[in-house]
Design a protein around this motif. Sequence first.
Motif, short mmCIF file in Angstrom:
data_model
loop_
_atom_site.label_atom_id
_atom_site.label_comp_id
_atom_site.label_asym_id
_atom_site.label_seq_id
_atom_site.Cartn_x
_atom_site.Cartn_y
_atom_site.Cartn_z
N UNK B 45 -30.68 -24.93 -33.91
CA UNK B 45 -29.27 -24.74 -33.58
C UNK B 45 -29.09 -23.65 -32.53
N UNK B 46 -29.84 -22.56 -32.73
CA UNK B 46 -29.68 -21.42 -31.82
C UNK B 46 -30.26 -21.74 -30.44
N UNK B 47 -31.42 -22.39 -30.41
CA UNK B 47 -32.01 -22.76 -29.11
C UNK B 47 -31.04 -23.70 -28.38
N UNK B 48 -30.50 -24.67 -29.11
CA UNK B 48 -29.56 -25.62 -28.51
C UNK B 48 -28.30 -24.91 -28.01
N UNK B 49 -27.79 -24.01 -28.82
CA UNK B 49 -26.56 -23.28 -28.46
C UNK B 49 -26.78 -22.45 -27.20
N UNK B 50 -27.88 -21.70 -27.17
CA UNK B 50 -28.14 -20.83 -26.02
C UNK B 50 -28.43 -21.68 -24.77
N UNK B 51 -29.13 -22.79 -24.99
CA UNK B 51 -29.45 -23.66 -23.85
C UNK B 51 -28.18 -24.12 -23.13
N UNK B 60 -33.84 -20.12 -22.91
CA UNK B 60 -33.14 -20.36 -24.18
C UNK B 60 -34.05 -20.00 -25.36
N UNK B 61 -35.33 -20.37 -25.26
CA UNK B 61 -36.28 -20.06 -26.35
C UNK B 61 -36.49 -18.54 -26.42
N UNK B 62 -36.63 -17.93 -25.26
CA UNK B 62 -36.85 -16.48 -25.20
C UNK B 62 -35.66 -15.73 -25.83
#
Lengths: 161, 198
Positions: B45-51, B60-62
Amino acid sequence: MKDECIFYKKLMNDYLNVDISKIEEIALMEHIDLCLSCRRDFEKLRKISTLTKEIETIKAPENFTDLLKNEINSTQKKGSKFMEIFLVIAASIVLFVMGFAISSTYLVKNENFNGTPEISEKRSNIEIPVKKNIKPIKPEEINIKNNYRKWEKVYLEEVSH
Amino acid sequence: MKPLNKLKLKELKIQDNFTDNDLVLKYLNGDEDSFYTLVNRYKDKIVNYIYRFVNNYEIAVELSQETFMRIYKYMPDYKFDYKFSTLIYKIASNLSIDYLRKEGKFIGTEMVDIQSLKMKSIASPEEKLLMEELKKKLESEIMNLPIIYRQPFILKEMENLEISQIAKILGCKKGTVKSRLFRARNILKEKLGPYFGV
């Protein structure tokens, strides 16, 4: 756009936010049945909402958690190393300050301290006789060998007394 | 499968049944694995949101890793006033905005050529393909939204959060969130409306 349509546009937003009461929802649906313009808008908004939910979500890499674990562990190690270094430095500073304080206490005890400290009688426990009215030596009389012997003689005489 | 693995699987299933706050409590009582259960629960969810903000997978992963690191450091002082999800999205939002400000740009402003997507009537065999293309167009238009509209829109439409929770994450009133959502939807409707064939 009719004035009442502005009100129903707001209700459309509430509907999509899932933040609408049952009565408002019924009113909105009744209006949409009657108003072609609002019906078109509502359909577009619903499609946008549905399609957005269908957009493929980006996934984290498989090793995400392992990478995070490593990062956390290395940070903790760094933290403990830093703590170790900090403690060593702190201990060194404390020892230095203590050593300085102790040595200066002994040295300053002598009132006549003038840069060439004399050994305190109390501290050394050795009775050192102090010759008063010593005749000053003139510079031309300075002869290291002779002076040394002279002083040695005076000292031995004083001790024998 | 070895019995030990079965046991581990069972443990993981049990962990999955816990609420976020239960897991936080377990972690605060010394169970390190609970933290990683939370990580596994929210990482996608967080990777997707930041992406959706930075438009770059590596970054985004970083930034997601940084989000979890901050949560980890914050854990000893964790207060149960907020939902865990609110806290994590709040940190992720702040990190994303900081990153965009630092870079001095809003990444993802390039436009997709949409002429090829224009459709009045969708032929049935091509429908699926065209819908996929339309999704790509929508994705691109979401990226083009000004950040104040993009944030609540992603949180609401992609992450399915409640308005009150979004208001807490963004640090504004519920009314502000609603009006920003209204504006975001209208921008998208204007941009994409002609291609829906309604």
